[in-house]
Design a protein around this motif. Structure first.
Motif, PDB file in Angstrom:
ATOM      1  N   ASP A   5     -23.915 110.532  33.796  1.00  0.00           N
ATOM      2  CA  ASP A   5     -22.921 109.808  33.012  1.00  0.00           C
ATOM      3  C   ASP A   5     -22.531 108.503  33.703  1.00  0.00           C
ATOM      4  O   ASP A   5     -22.325 107.484  33.041  1.00  0.00           O
ATOM      5  CB  ASP A   5     -21.675 110.672  32.778  1.00  0.00           C
ATOM      6  N   GLU A   6     -22.407 108.547  35.035  1.00  0.00           N
ATOM      7  CA  GLU A   6     -22.089 107.339  35.802  1.00  0.00           C
ATOM      8  C   GLU A   6     -23.163 106.271  35.581  1.00  0.00           C
ATOM      9  O   GLU A   6     -22.849 105.109  35.332  1.00  0.00           O
ATOM     10  CB  GLU A   6     -22.015 107.657  37.304  1.00  0.00           C
ATOM     11  N   THR A   7     -24.412 106.678  35.668  1.00  0.00           N
ATOM     12  CA  THR A   7     -25.521 105.745  35.476  1.00  0.00           C
ATOM     13  C   THR A   7     -25.513 105.186  34.057  1.00  0.00           C
ATOM     14  O   THR A   7     -25.687 103.981  33.857  1.00  0.00           O
ATOM     15  CB  THR A   7     -26.869 106.456  35.758  1.00  0.00           C
ATOM     16  N   GLU A   8     -25.305 106.054  33.085  1.00  0.00           N
ATOM     17  CA  GLU A   8     -25.265 105.619  31.687  1.00  0.00           C
ATOM     18  C   GLU A   8     -24.119 104.637  31.452  1.00  0.00           C
ATOM     19  O   GLU A   8     -24.290 103.612  30.783  1.00  0.00           O
ATOM     20  CB  GLU A   8     -25.122 106.831  30.770  1.00  0.00           C
ATOM     21  N   PHE A   9     -22.956 104.925  32.014  1.00  0.00           N
ATOM     22  CA  PHE A   9     -21.809 104.032  31.866  1.00  0.00           C
ATOM     23  C   PHE A   9     -22.077 102.688  32.536  1.00  0.00           C
ATOM     24  O   PHE A   9     -21.775 101.638  31.975  1.00  0.00           O
ATOM     25  CB  PHE A   9     -20.540 104.676  32.435  1.00  0.00           C
TER      26      PHE A   9
END
Length: 182
Positions: A5-9
């Motif tokens: 999720d961090e990478t996607e954000f």
């Protein structure tokens, strides 16, 4: 938040930061406030990333957060501004001088800043972001009729603005003046 999720954000933010700051600048009229409002919007999007990501249109969700963050800025504390009757003296430049375009932009931004917040938001989202009436309505949480009336009132004020009426316009976007503002 999970690593995926961090990478996607992070990827989501990297692709949208310039557009987000530009829209915030048009809403606030100040580069520093624009960056603050954009950062606030992204912090809120981060906190509710699962809702933003799972929405039908994450960009619209983010624009809604941005507009709300800008409105909240006035609720907390009204920014201190000292308007003056006249602008400082500026040297005269020829029409093909790049600074003439900067002068035009400043006149337009000053006129935008004089619009009420709702009209300014509608004009910015509708004509600079090139969103449809339905998208603007969804972003602002109002009806399409409200978008139409606020756009009409905002454009009428811009057309009647004395500095805009007296300015000779140079633009690479003729539709801004020919089809929408004029």
């Amino acid at each position: 938040m999970r690593a995926e999720d961090e990478t996607e954000f992070r990827e989501f933010v990297q692709g949208r930061w310039p557009s987000l700051v530009r829209t915030a600048y048009l809403l606030t009229g100040d580069r520093h406030y624009a960056e603050d409002v954009a950062q606030t919007a992204l912090a809120r999007a981060y906190a509710s990333w699962h809702r933003v990501r799972s929405s039908d249109n994450p960009d619209a969700y983010l624009r809604r957060i941005l507009v709300t963050s800008n409105a909240n800025r006035f609720r907390k504390q009204r920014p201190v501004e000292f308007p003056t009757e006249t602008l400082p003296d500026r040297p005269h430049h020829g029409e093909d001088d790049p600074s003439a375009r900067l002068d035009q932009r400043q006149v337009l931004l000053a006129a935008l800043a004089e619009l009420p917040a709702r009209q300014r938001a509608v004009v910015v989202l509708r004509y600079w972001e090139d969103l449809s009436e339905a998208e603007v309505a969804a972003t602002l949480g109002c009806s399409a009729g409200t978008v139409k009336s606020q756009a009409s009132k905002g454009l009428a004020k811009l057309r009647a603005h004395p500095q805009l009426a007296d300015h000779t316009w140079q633009t690479t976007r003729p539709e801004v003046l020919n089809g929408r503002l004029r």
